[in-house]
Write a protein that holds these residues in place. Structure first.
Motif, mmCIF file in Angstrom:
data_model
loop_
_atom_site.group_PDB
_atom_site.id
_atom_site.type_symbol
_atom_site.label_atom_id
_atom_site.label_comp_id
_atom_site.label_asym_id
_atom_site.label_seq_id
_atom_site.Cartn_x
_atom_site.Cartn_y
_atom_site.Cartn_z
ATOM 1 N N GLY A 1 -39.776 26.328 18.725
ATOM 2 C CA GLY A 1 -38.814 27.540 19.128
ATOM 3 C C GLY A 1 -37.508 27.263 19.367
ATOM 4 N N ILE A 2 -36.495 28.008 19.567
ATOM 5 C CA ILE A 2 -35.010 27.668 19.763
ATOM 6 C C ILE A 2 -34.530 28.081 20.758
ATOM 7 N N LEU A 3 -33.800 27.206 21.532
ATOM 8 C CA LEU A 3 -33.086 27.481 22.941
ATOM 9 C C LEU A 3 -31.679 27.705 22.460
ATOM 10 N N MET A 4 -31.165 28.945 22.859
ATOM 11 C CA MET A 4 -29.549 29.084 22.669
ATOM 12 C C MET A 4 -28.858 29.106 23.958
ATOM 13 N N CYS A 5 -28.009 28.282 24.404
ATOM 14 C CA CYS A 5 -27.443 27.953 25.636
ATOM 15 C C CYS A 5 -25.973 28.083 25.607
ATOM 16 N N SER A 6 -25.240 28.665 26.313
ATOM 17 C CA SER A 6 -23.914 28.831 26.658
ATOM 18 C C SER A 6 -23.408 28.128 27.954
ATOM 19 N N ALA A 7 -22.142 27.497 27.950
ATOM 20 C CA ALA A 7 -21.642 26.943 29.258
ATOM 21 C C ALA A 7 -20.225 27.394 29.200
ATOM 22 N N THR A 8 -19.747 28.059 30.180
ATOM 23 C CA THR A 8 -18.395 28.428 30.241
ATOM 24 C C THR A 8 -17.383 27.648 31.245
ATOM 25 N N ASP A 9 -18.086 26.611 31.868
ATOM 26 C CA ASP A 9 -17.517 25.948 32.969
ATOM 27 C C ASP A 9 -16.843 24.786 32.237
ATOM 28 N N MET A 10 -15.802 25.286 31.383
ATOM 29 C CA MET A 10 -15.075 24.148 30.451
ATOM 30 C C MET A 10 -14.051 23.042 31.193
ATOM 31 N N ALA A 11 -13.537 23.678 32.258
ATOM 32 C CA ALA A 11 -12.805 22.576 33.222
ATOM 33 C C ALA A 11 -13.496 21.539 33.666
ATOM 34 N N VAL A 12 -15.035 21.632 34.110
ATOM 35 C CA VAL A 12 -15.903 20.557 34.510
ATOM 36 C C VAL A 12 -16.328 19.696 33.454
ATOM 37 N N LEU A 13 -16.735 20.379 32.136
ATOM 38 C CA LEU A 13 -17.190 19.502 30.929
ATOM 39 C C LEU A 13 -16.046 18.669 30.318
ATOM 40 N N ALA A 14 -14.977 19.446 30.428
ATOM 41 C CA ALA A 14 -13.993 18.679 29.721
ATOM 42 C C ALA A 14 -13.020 17.590 30.496
ATOM 43 N N GLY A 15 -13.455 17.349 31.619
ATOM 44 C CA GLY A 15 -12.985 16.144 32.233
ATOM 45 C C GLY A 15 -12.127 16.553 33.618
ATOM 46 N N GLY A 16 -11.971 18.006 33.888
ATOM 47 C CA GLY A 16 -11.408 18.392 35.073
ATOM 48 C C GLY A 16 -11.739 18.056 36.247
ATOM 49 N N ASN A 17 -13.086 17.808 36.476
ATOM 50 C CA ASN A 17 -13.797 17.580 37.755
ATOM 51 C C ASN A 17 -14.972 16.635 37.555
ATOM 52 N N ALA A 18 -14.956 15.142 37.402
ATOM 53 C CA ALA A 18 -15.892 14.599 36.941
ATOM 54 C C ALA A 18 -16.963 14.505 37.752
ATOM 55 N N GLU A 19 -16.863 14.528 39.080
ATOM 56 C CA GLU A 19 -17.881 14.551 40.170
ATOM 57 C C GLU A 19 -18.647 15.538 40.035
ATOM 58 N N VAL A 20 -18.233 16.795 39.752
ATOM 59 C CA VAL A 20 -18.903 18.159 39.675
ATOM 60 C C VAL A 20 -19.826 18.209 38.383
#
Length: 308
Positions: A217-236
Motif C-alpha cells: 500500500g501507499i502512505l501519503m504524508c505532508s509536513a508544514t513545519d518547514m521552519a523546524v525541518l529546514a534548520g530553524g530549530n534543530a533541537e525541536v
C-alpha cells in the motif's frame, strides 16, 4: 519508480528522474488531467453573516461559511491535485502487478485476492471531507474512503458535504468520529492508502500509520513545519523526527530526506520497509508518497543485508 519534484505554486520547477519514462509519463498525464479540472472557486458573495456558501474544487463541492469554522485551505489545491494523480497511477500499478502475478501461475494466496479488490483509503484528518470526496469522485476504481476527524463539527460538515455531492461515487466516503492514531492502531494492514495531511508535524501519527497500511500500500504524508525541518530549530527537529537539520541552500531537499528517514525508522520497528515514490516540496510544505512492504523472513534472518 522514484521521483523528486520541486514545485512553486502550480509550476513545475525542478524534476529529477532516474527511472524509465513510461510510468513517469503516466503520472504526469494523470496530474495534467487533474490540473485541468475546475480550480477552487471563492465562496459566493451572497454568503454573509456566517451563512453557508458553496466552494467548488475539481469535481467536488463543499459548504463553507465566513467564519471558516471547519478549516478549508485554498493553498492546498495543488496538494490535493497531485495526490489524486498519484492515486490514479498507484491503482494502475496495482493492476499491472496483479496481472503479472496471475501470469506467473502461482498459488492464489490471500495477498493476491486482496490486490484484486478496489483499494481502501483512509483519510486520517478529514476536516470538511473535501479531500476524501475528491478521491471518491475523481479516482476511478477506488474503494471505500474512511474520513476520520476527532472534531464533531468537522464530521457533521463532512456528512453535509457528502450529501451535497449526492452521487454513487461520493457515497463511498464514510465519515468517522474518533482519534486517527487509535483508529489506525486498531486496524493494522487494513488500508491500501493512508493519507496524512496534518496542520504542522505528522510525527505523532507515523508509528500508527505505518502499521495501518496494507502490504504494497501507499502512505501519503505532508509536513508544514518547514521552519523546524529546514534548520530553524534543530533541537525541536531532533525531538520530533530524530534528525539534526543543517541550514543551507539544500534545506528543502534535506527536509524531505528527514521526513523519509523518520517514516523508515518507524516502519523498521515493525519489520517493514518503505519504497519512496515521489517527494515534493511545494510552497510552504513538503509531501512524500511511499509504498510500504513487510520484510520477508529471509531478510530478517540476515539483518546485514538490510543495510548494505
Amino acid at each position: 519508480m522514484a521521483l523528486a519534484f520541486g514545485f512553486s505554486r502550480s509550476r513545475l520547477l525542478n524534476r529529477r528522474i532516474s527511472h524509465p519514462a513510461d510510468p513517469v509519463l503516466r503520472l504526469w498525464l494523470a496530474f495534467s488531467s487533474t490540473s485541468a479540472s475546475p480550480s477552487a472557486s471563492e465562496p459566493s458573495s451572497a454568503a454573509t453573516g456566517g451563512r453557508a456558501a458553496t466552494i467548488r474544487e475539481g469535481r467536488a463541492e463543499i459548504l463553507a461559511d465566513d467564519s471558516n469554522s471547519v478549516f478549508y485551505n485554498k493553498a492546498q489545491v495543488n496538494n490535493r491535485d497531485i495526490s489524486i494523480a498519484v492515486l490514479r497511477s498507484f491503482i494502475l500499478r496495482r493492476h499491472e502487478e496483479h496481472a503479472i502475478r496471475l501470469r506467473k501461475g502461482g498459488p492464489k494466496d490471500a495477498a493476491l485476492s486482496e490486490q484484486a479488490k478496489a483499494p481502501k483509503v483512509l483519510e486520517a484528518l478529514a476536516a470538511s471531507g473535501l479531500r476524501a470526496i475528491r478521491y471518491a469522485l475523481e479516482v476511478e476504481g477506488i474503494g471505500d474512503v474512511i474520513a476520520i476527524d476527532n472534531n464533531e463539527v468537522a464530521i457533521e460538515a463532512c456528512k453535509k458535504n457528502i450529501h451535497l455531492n449526492s452521487s454513487l461515487e461520493s457515497s463511498k466516503v464514510v465519515p468517522h468520529l474518533g482519534d486517527a492514531r487509535v483508529y489506525m492502531l486498531t486496524h493494522p494492514k487494513e488500508f491500501d492508502v493512508v493519507d496524512l495531511d496534518p496542520y504542522g508535524s505528522p510525527a505523532s501519527f507515523l508509528d500508527s500509520a505505518v502499521q495501518c497500511v496494507a502490504d504494497g500500500g501507499i502512505l501519503m504524508c505532508s509536513a508544514t513545519d518547514m521552519a523546524v525541518l529546514a534548520g530553524g530549530n534543530a533541537e525541536v527537529c531532533f525531538s520530533k523526527y530524530g534528525s539534526y537539520p543543517l541550514r543551507g541552500k539544500y534545506c528543502h531537499e534535506m527536509a524531505l530526506r528527514i521526513l523519509l528517514a523518520c517514516i523508515e525508522s518507524h516502519a523498521v520497528r515493525h519489520k517493514r520497509y518503505i519504497v519512496p515514490i515521489i517527494s515534493v516540496h511545494m510552497d510552504f510544505y513538503i509531501r512524500v508518497f511511499v509504498r510500504i512492504f513487510t520484510l520477508s523472513p529471509v531478510l530478517l534472518s540476515f539483518p546485514d543485508t538490510l543495510f548494505p
